[in-house]
Design a protein around this motif. Sequence first.
Motif, PDB file in Angstrom:
ATOM      1  N   LEU A 203       0.826  -1.205   0.000  1.00  0.00           N
ATOM      2  CA  LEU A 203       0.000   0.000   0.000  1.00  0.00           C
ATOM      3  C   LEU A 203       0.862   1.257   0.000  1.00  0.00           C
ATOM      4  CD1 LEU A 203      -2.697   1.402   0.031  1.00  0.00           C
ATOM      5  CD2 LEU A 203      -2.747   1.184   2.523  1.00  0.00           C
ATOM      6  N   LEU A 204       1.919   1.273   0.797  1.00  0.00           N
ATOM      7  CA  LEU A 204       2.815   2.438   0.780  1.00  0.00           C
ATOM      8  C   LEU A 204       3.426   2.626  -0.603  1.00  0.00           C
ATOM      9  CD1 LEU A 204       4.697   2.244   4.206  1.00  0.00           C
ATOM     10  CD2 LEU A 204       3.231   4.120   3.416  1.00  0.00           C
ATOM     11  N   ASP A 205       3.834   1.529  -1.223  1.00  0.00           N
ATOM     12  CA  ASP A 205       4.401   1.624  -2.577  1.00  0.00           C
ATOM     13  C   ASP A 205       3.371   2.186  -3.551  1.00  0.00           C
ATOM     14  OD1 ASP A 205       6.808   0.602  -1.688  1.00  0.00           O
ATOM     15  OD2 ASP A 205       6.368  -1.459  -2.332  1.00  0.00           O
ATOM     16  N   THR A 206       2.118   1.766  -3.405  1.00  0.00           N
ATOM     17  CA  THR A 206       1.050   2.260  -4.283  1.00  0.00           C
ATOM     18  C   THR A 206       0.826   3.752  -4.079  1.00  0.00           C
ATOM     19  OG1 THR A 206      -0.078   0.119  -4.331  1.00  0.00           O
ATOM     20  CG2 THR A 206      -1.396   2.067  -4.844  1.00  0.00           C
ATOM     21  N   ILE A 207       0.758   4.190  -2.808  1.00  0.00           N
ATOM     22  CA  ILE A 207       0.526   5.609  -2.510  1.00  0.00           C
ATOM     23  C   ILE A 207       1.703   6.450  -2.986  1.00  0.00           C
ATOM     24  CG2 ILE A 207       0.273   7.283  -0.634  1.00  0.00           C
ATOM     25  CD1 ILE A 207      -1.378   5.138   0.838  1.00  0.00           C
TER      26      ILE A 207
ATOM     27  N   THR B 213       1.980  17.501   5.719  1.00  0.00           N
ATOM     28  CA  THR B 213       1.373  16.187   5.494  1.00  0.00           C
ATOM     29  C   THR B 213       1.412  15.771   4.032  1.00  0.00           C
ATOM     30  OG1 THR B 213      -0.227  16.801   7.225  1.00  0.00           O
ATOM     31  CG2 THR B 213      -0.700  14.807   5.938  1.00  0.00           C
ATOM     32  N   ALA B 214       1.170  16.736   3.136  1.00  0.00           N
ATOM     33  CA  ALA B 214       0.940  16.446   1.713  1.00  0.00           C
ATOM     34  C   ALA B 214      -0.220  15.451   1.614  1.00  0.00           C
ATOM     35  CB  ALA B 214       2.201  15.959   1.021  1.00  0.00           C
ATOM     36  N   ILE B 215      -0.001  14.290   0.979  1.00  0.00           N
ATOM     37  CA  ILE B 215      -1.102  13.324   0.868  1.00  0.00           C
ATOM     38  C   ILE B 215      -0.965  12.199   1.898  1.00  0.00           C
ATOM     39  CG2 ILE B 215      -1.502  13.848  -1.553  1.00  0.00           C
ATOM     40  CD1 ILE B 215      -0.174  11.108  -2.189  1.00  0.00           C
ATOM     41  N   GLY B 216      -0.082  12.380   2.874  1.00  0.00           N
ATOM     42  CA  GLY B 216      -0.039  11.467   3.999  1.00  0.00           C
ATOM     43  C   GLY B 216       0.970  10.346   3.920  1.00  0.00           C
ATOM     44  N   PHE B 217       1.836  10.335   2.913  1.00  0.00           N
ATOM     45  CA  PHE B 217       2.766   9.215   2.760  1.00  0.00           C
ATOM     46  C   PHE B 217       3.694   9.073   3.967  1.00  0.00           C
ATOM     47  CE2 PHE B 217       6.907   7.512   1.553  1.00  0.00           C
ATOM     48  CZ  PHE B 217       6.542   6.261   1.061  1.00  0.00           C
ATOM     49  N   SER B 218       4.317  10.161   4.396  1.00  0.00           N
ATOM     50  CA  SER B 218       5.269  10.075   5.510  1.00  0.00           C
ATOM     51  C   SER B 218       4.567   9.694   6.810  1.00  0.00           C
ATOM     52  CB  SER B 218       6.012  11.403   5.686  1.00  0.00           C
ATOM     53  OG  SER B 218       6.738  11.727   4.529  1.00  0.00           O
ATOM     54  N   SER B 219       3.374  10.223   7.022  1.00  0.00           N
ATOM     55  CA  SER B 219       2.608   9.837   8.217  1.00  0.00           C
ATOM     56  C   SER B 219       2.353   8.342   8.231  1.00  0.00           C
ATOM     57  CB  SER B 219       1.264  10.576   8.244  1.00  0.00           C
ATOM     58  OG  SER B 219       1.425  11.957   8.392  1.00  0.00           O
ATOM     59  N   LEU B 220       1.972   7.799   7.082  1.00  0.00           N
ATOM     60  CA  LEU B 220       1.698   6.370   7.000  1.00  0.00           C
ATOM     61  C   LEU B 220       2.964   5.548   7.175  1.00  0.00           C
ATOM     62  CD1 LEU B 220      -0.891   6.337   4.081  1.00  0.00           C
ATOM     63  CD2 LEU B 220      -1.320   5.986   6.518  1.00  0.00           C
ATOM     64  N   LEU B 221       4.079   6.025   6.636  1.00  0.00           N
ATOM     65  CA  LEU B 221       5.352   5.337   6.821  1.00  0.00           C
ATOM     66  C   LEU B 221       5.690   5.252   8.304  1.00  0.00           C
ATOM     67  CD1 LEU B 221       7.964   4.306   5.147  1.00  0.00           C
ATOM     68  CD2 LEU B 221       8.935   6.470   5.881  1.00  0.00           C
ATOM     69  N   MET B 222       5.504   6.378   9.020  1.00  0.00           N
ATOM     70  CA  MET B 222       5.835   6.396  10.441  1.00  0.00           C
ATOM     71  C   MET B 222       4.885   5.535  11.254  1.00  0.00           C
ATOM     72  SD  MET B 222       7.248  10.274  11.101  1.00  0.00           S
ATOM     73  CE  MET B 222       5.944  11.193  10.271  1.00  0.00           C
TER      74      MET B 222
ATOM     75  N   ALA C 134      -5.287   2.774   4.831  1.00  0.00           N
ATOM     76  CA  ALA C 134      -4.265   2.026   5.551  1.00  0.00           C
ATOM     77  C   ALA C 134      -4.748   1.508   6.902  1.00  0.00           C
ATOM     78  CB  ALA C 134      -3.035   2.912   5.752  1.00  0.00           C
ATOM     79  N   GLY C 135      -5.927   1.955   7.339  1.00  0.00           N
ATOM     80  CA  GLY C 135      -6.435   1.543   8.629  1.00  0.00           C
ATOM     81  C   GLY C 135      -5.771   2.249   9.796  1.00  0.00           C
ATOM     82  N   PHE C 136      -5.215   3.427   9.536  1.00  0.00           N
ATOM     83  CA  PHE C 136      -4.479   4.162  10.571  1.00  0.00           C
ATOM     84  C   PHE C 136      -5.168   5.467  10.974  1.00  0.00           C
ATOM     85  CE2 PHE C 136      -0.324   2.099   9.019  1.00  0.00           C
ATOM     86  CZ  PHE C 136      -0.373   1.134  10.017  1.00  0.00           C
TER      87      PHE C 136
END
Length: 214
Positions: free
Chosen positions: A21-25, A62-71, A99-101
């Motif tokens: 999912l992270l790769d997709t985002i 945040t942008a579209i949330g990629f870094s938040s999801l990574l963390m 991502a369920g987060f």
Amino acid sequence: MDLSSRFSVYLESLDTGNTPLLDTIEQEAREGGVPVIRKETQRFLRTLLAMKKPTAVLEVGTAIGFSSLLMCTFSDAHITTIENYAPRIPIARKNFERAGFADRITLLEGDAAEILPGLTGPYGLIFLDAAKGQYLHFLPELVRLLPPGGVLLADNCLQEGAVLDPHWAAERRDRTIWKRMREFLFELTHSEQLETSILPVGDGLALSVRRETT
């Protein structure tokens, strides 16, 4: 191929990747022209999370949330993230749900300069990846929100090498950012409250640790 490029190619070959999912985002972001942190920065951030094990993280940008999801993916921390660019906010919220987060990420909408003074913290890790010309203005509040031993990580500090050049060599439109980034790095490295290293990782990372109070 120069040495820097050779390093990048070799290190890329060692990367084990993120979740599907992270790769997709990440791919969606790149296709949409939305900047996301570079692969080297992703790896560094994952390592830093494993070392520090923060319970609370603050992200500025945040942008579209990629870094938040990574963390979220690579730590157990609750993420508080700030975004001022309205078109990206609903995309970030959608990605948090995907991502369920959503329950582990608090997204604050608005200007970080107005939001930061109202936060109480402390945050064991602060990740700064917002408007580069504003880094210096955010710094006093970010330091206030760090506990002793807390880490501030600022991205894109070398500006593709532009900060290495003399002022007259910078494009006229870039001179304000050049000046402010230089001032920001000077403040970090000369602060009595912080111990800082500038790292040639990705587009340049400034890694600062809040010194123990005496």
